[in-house]
Design an enzyme around this catalytic site. Structure first.
Site, PDB file in Angstrom:
ATOM      1  N   THR A 151       0.710  -0.991  -0.077  1.00  0.00           N
ATOM      2  CA  THR A 151       0.040   0.010   0.085  1.00  0.00           C
ATOM      3  C   THR A 151       1.069   1.375   0.129  1.00  0.00           C
ATOM      4  OG1 THR A 151      -0.178  -0.251   2.334  1.00  0.00           O
ATOM      5  CG2 THR A 151      -2.041  -1.036   0.992  1.00  0.00           C
ATOM      6  N   LYS A 177       4.569  -6.683   3.902  1.00  0.00           N
ATOM      7  CA  LYS A 177       4.006  -5.360   3.451  1.00  0.00           C
ATOM      8  C   LYS A 177       3.687  -4.474   5.029  1.00  0.00           C
ATOM      9  CE  LYS A 177       0.361  -3.372   3.438  1.00  0.00           C
ATOM     10  NZ  LYS A 177      -0.436  -2.365   4.314  1.00  0.00           N
ATOM     11  N   THR A 188       2.434  -8.975  11.958  1.00  0.00           N
ATOM     12  CA  THR A 188       2.379  -7.656  11.758  1.00  0.00           C
ATOM     13  C   THR A 188       1.496  -7.226  10.710  1.00  0.00           C
ATOM     14  OG1 THR A 188       3.988  -5.982  10.350  1.00  0.00           O
ATOM     15  CG2 THR A 188       4.040  -8.499   9.729  1.00  0.00           C
ATOM     16  N   THR A 402      -7.801  10.143   0.634  1.00  0.00           N
ATOM     17  CA  THR A 402      -8.148  10.895  -0.559  1.00  0.00           C
ATOM     18  C   THR A 402      -7.040  10.291  -1.542  1.00  0.00           C
ATOM     19  OG1 THR A 402      -6.963  12.817   0.186  1.00  0.00           O
ATOM     20  CG2 THR A 402      -9.225  12.646   0.283  1.00  0.00           C
TER      21      THR A 402
END
Length: 402
Positions: A151, A177, A188, A402
């Protein structure tokens, strides 16, 4: 002898992986990944303790109760958290859709999601992505898989080791990640480990918890425990070693050390990649009453915004470190506490050593900084990995939705 190698999740025998762009992310980056074992693999997993856990975590807790699994389906771009019964149905559909394509049992498939909380899964896109990822998966799909689970990560996190167990070469590999919303209370954000080592499923489950406690549970970025944290380990036994059956088995420690080495590498990478981070910080607490108290003190220091911003500003304000240890609740003898940063003693028996600021400037300018505080209350120790807080952290999280 354990040896680090340049490998992906497919480095152990019998594992395939893949990753594709399904269309979940507006950026057009890869967002759907799969991991598959060609034979049933013993499974072990630990998950977030956040009571608002995501739908995939609920599904995976059921899968983890079984002895064996075959695959993992992962999407990034949508967390499928706080999505109620529809979200749970969508997670189960991801599981059943993949199981059907792989022609394996429903309860052999783990499902993981990461991304924005509160949004529903666009299942038409997800189904197409799963199908495409399974079609392209292979021994060379490890990089694509690792890319698709990211991400806000700024680099891919992977690690792999080989070791000799019972005369057989055993490989352990992993990816992870995570860069923000990190204060694990189990494992995690998302991390997957594969191995061709042969191990009893019940033992693997205990081993995974032990590994998590000394790796992923020792890293913190911002103090927030995610709704989706998942650590999943698959061991398919294709290395051909004698099956490790319990903690007294002669090969137990060698196998555990390989799992631990991969997990610690990945945990450190997560701290290095903390959102907006400019410095990697290692907090060492020694002289604690027990491990739990050592970890408590180390976490208090690592989570402190005042400590983290001081390192960002390269300000050797050591008072913030001893202050955090002092309010942590860990037992300590104040007039015997010692503190060092970068190997330079700043506090001796609770008193300022009056080290010149000029002496500390080169250390505070480093990208990796280690500190050690002695609580003078016992013999236990713990190490926590974290990072600084920068202006960029606020920017990233202020604009994340956003």
């Amino acid at each position: 002898m354990m040896k680090k190698i340049d490998g992906w999740l497919t480095a152990p025998k019998g594992f395939l992986a893949g990753g594709v762009t399904a269309g979940l992310k507006k950026s057009g980056k890869p967002d759907l990944a799969v991991v598959y074992s060609e034979v049933p693999a013993a499974c072990g997993a630990v998950f977030t303790q956040n009571k608002m856990c995501a739908a995939p975590v609920l599904v995976d807790r059921e899968v983890a109760q079984g002895d064996f699994a075959r695959g993992i389906v992962v999407n990034s771009g949508c967390a499928n958290a706080c999505t109620g019964l529809k979200g749970l149905a969508d997670a189960r559909e991801m599981q059943s859709f993949a199981a059907g394509l792989w022609q394996v049992k429903l309860n052999e498939i783990f499902v993981c999601s990461t991304g924005v909380i509160g949004a529903f899964m666009p299942m038409d896109i997800v189904r197409k992505g799963i199908k495409n990822a399974i079609e392209v998966m292979g021994r060379d799909g490890g990089l694509a898989c690792a890319e698709a689970i990211q991400t806000t990560d700024t680099f891919i996190k992977h690690s792999a080791y080989t070791t000799v167990i019972g005369g057989k070469e055993v490989t352990v590999a992993g990816i992870a990640k995570g860069a923000g919303m990190i204060a694990p209370n189990m494992a995690t954000m998302l991390t997957f480990l594969t191995t061709d080592g042969a191990v009893e499923p019940a033992l693997l489950k205990r081993m995974v918890k032990r590994v998590a406690d000394r790796s992923y549970n020792m890293v913190v970025v911002d103090g927030d425990t995610s709704t989706n944290d998942s650590m999943i380990v698959l061991a398919n036994g294709l290395a051909g070693n004698d099956r490790i059956t319990d903690e007294n088995h002669p090969d137990y420690e060698a196998f555990y050390e390989a799992l631990q080495a991969v997990a610690v590498d990945l945990a450190k990478m997560i701290a290095h990649d903390g959102e907006g981070a400019t410095k990697f910080l290692e907090v060492n607490v020694v002289g604690a009453k027990n491990f739990a108290e050592a970890k408590t003190a180390a976490m208090a220091i690592a989570k402190s915004p005042l400590v983290k911003t001081a390192f960002f500003g390269e300000d050797p304000n050591w008072g913030r470190i001893v202050c955090a240890a002092g309010y942590s609740g860990a037992e300590m003898i104040a007039d015997k506490v010692n503190l060092s940063i970068g190997g330079i003693r700043l506090v001796e028996k609770g008193l300022n050593c009056n080290v010149a600021l000029e002496t500390l400037k080169p250390i505070m300018a480093e990208k990796e900084i280690s500190m050690e505080i002695d609580l003078a209350a016992g013999e236990a120790k713990a190490t926590v990995w974290t990072c600084d807080f920068s202006y960029e952290y606020v920017k990233i999280n202020g604009e994340y939705h956003t």
